[in-house]
Design a protein around this motif. Structure first.
Motif, short mmCIF file in Angstrom:
data_model
loop_
_atom_site.label_atom_id
_atom_site.label_comp_id
_atom_site.label_asym_id
_atom_site.label_seq_id
_atom_site.Cartn_x
_atom_site.Cartn_y
_atom_site.Cartn_z
N PRO A 1 0.65 7.91 -11.13
CA PRO A 1 0.91 9.26 -11.32
C PRO A 1 1.50 9.11 -12.93
N PRO A 2 2.54 10.03 -13.50
CA PRO A 2 2.56 9.67 -14.88
C PRO A 2 4.11 8.21 -15.01
N ALA A 3 4.14 7.56 -16.56
CA ALA A 3 4.48 7.03 -15.88
C ALA A 3 5.40 7.22 -16.67
N LYS A 4 7.18 6.97 -16.18
CA LYS A 4 8.33 7.54 -16.42
C LYS A 4 9.19 6.91 -15.79
N GLY A 5 10.60 7.16 -16.90
CA GLY A 5 11.93 6.99 -16.38
C GLY A 5 12.83 7.92 -15.21
N PHE A 6 13.28 7.69 -14.24
CA PHE A 6 13.93 8.53 -13.00
C PHE A 6 14.51 9.97 -14.27
N LEU A 7 15.00 9.95 -15.23
CA LEU A 7 15.91 10.90 -15.54
C LEU A 7 15.02 11.66 -16.73
N ALA A 8 13.48 11.30 -16.80
CA ALA A 8 12.76 12.45 -17.08
C ALA A 8 11.49 12.78 -16.02
N ALA B 1 8.83 -0.71 -14.18
CA ALA B 1 10.40 -0.18 -15.09
C ALA B 1 9.11 1.02 -15.52
N ASP B 2 9.49 2.00 -15.43
CA ASP B 2 8.78 3.44 -15.87
C ASP B 2 7.91 3.73 -14.83
N LEU B 3 7.72 3.58 -13.38
CA LEU B 3 6.67 3.77 -13.00
C LEU B 3 7.43 4.44 -11.36
N VAL B 4 8.82 5.81 -11.36
CA VAL B 4 9.54 5.78 -10.54
C VAL B 4 8.54 6.41 -9.68
N TYR B 5 7.45 6.87 -10.07
CA TYR B 5 6.72 8.33 -9.18
C TYR B 5 6.18 6.92 -7.36
N SER B 6 5.82 6.18 -9.06
CA SER B 6 4.51 5.47 -8.09
C SER B 6 5.42 4.47 -7.08
N ASN B 7 6.91 3.86 -7.40
CA ASN B 7 7.34 3.12 -6.93
C ASN B 7 7.94 3.60 -5.55
#
Length: 262
Positions: free
Chosen positions: A96-103, A152-158
């Protein structure tokens, strides 16, 4: 080492490039009959032709989206019709896309669940009855080091890939009696196109060059380098083999020691 995989039927999802392609080639090298899929028909056909030419392997290649439950079911039925059964299933899908949670967005969360969790559900639900008939089977999911150590910044994957580990444990417990082993492999930073995309994203956000990003990832691992897709593929082949006949319900990291936990 003799792996005992000659003439076994192996299904490898998302195998037109990267980790899936390396895994498909590794099974072909062991003498498996192979079924591969990906969305890009041209890339998939090119991989199939290469495998047929290099390994003299039987290959069934069909393009479809692994988030389509009906397409997965039809593919599994086609594999059984062609080869008479299924012995090994490797579930895999793009990240999935690399993003932080609020994005993040709700639609992207749903897509991540469909892509990285439900696709594994679709494949396992379809192949297990065929493995039960033989009382032999191997299911291996490809996830990420994020199942053990969030990145970090992989909240979907995490978040979503951790659900796959729950599925793996549940299936291992339920179907061990049928001779079906279910395990998960988690790659660390491995030299694939997906990692290049992540480096580009990190570079844009941090101001560092992509070269600096790659160097930082290499430095984080005790082996001081990125992984090669073939190294993950070798671990998967071993898990599918008779040499790993008492291993089930596990997550095996192929990460060069990047995970710092016990």
């Amino acid at each position: 080492m003799e792996m005992g995989l000659k003439n076994r039927v192996a299904v490898v999802a998302a195998s037109s490039q990267g980790l899936g392609r390396a895994t498909a080639e590794a099974f072909a090298a062991e003498g498996c009959r192979l079924a591969i899929c990906a969305r890009n028909q041209q890339a998939l056909n090119a991989v199939a032709e290469k495998i047929r030419g290099e390994y003299k392997a039987e290959v069934l290649a069909e393009p479809f989206d692994v988030t389509d439950a009906g397409a997965v079911r039809d593919f599994v039925n086609a594999v059984v019709q062609k080869f008479g059964g299924i012995d090994i299933c490797v579930t895999n899908a793009g990240g999935p896309p690399a993003k932080g949670f609020l994005a993040t967005t709700i639609d992207e969360w749903k897509r991540a669940v469909d892509l990285n969790f439900m696709s594994a559900v679709y494949f396992t639900h379809a192949v297990i009855p065929h493995m039960q008939k033989k009382r032999w089977g191997r299911i291996i999911t490809i996830t990420s080091i994020t199942t053990k150590q969030p990145v970090a910044d992989l909240v979907y994957s995490n978040a979503v890939r951790a659900a796959v580990v729950g599925l793996v444990k549940s299936l291992a417990n339920e179907f061990g009696k049928d001779g079906i082993l279910v395990n998960n492999v988690g790659p660390g930073y491995t030299a694939t196109d997906r990692l290049k995309e992540l480096a580009h994203s990190r570079s844009a956000a941090s101001g560092k060059t992509e070269k600096e990003i790659f160097e930082g990832w290499s430095a984080d691992a005790p082996l001081k380098r990125l992984g090669d897709p073939r190294e993950l593929a070798d671990a998967i082949v071993w898990l599918a083999s008779e040499r790993a006949s008492y291993i089930t319900g596990q997550t095996i990291l192929v990460d060069g020691g990047l995970y710092k936990g016990l």
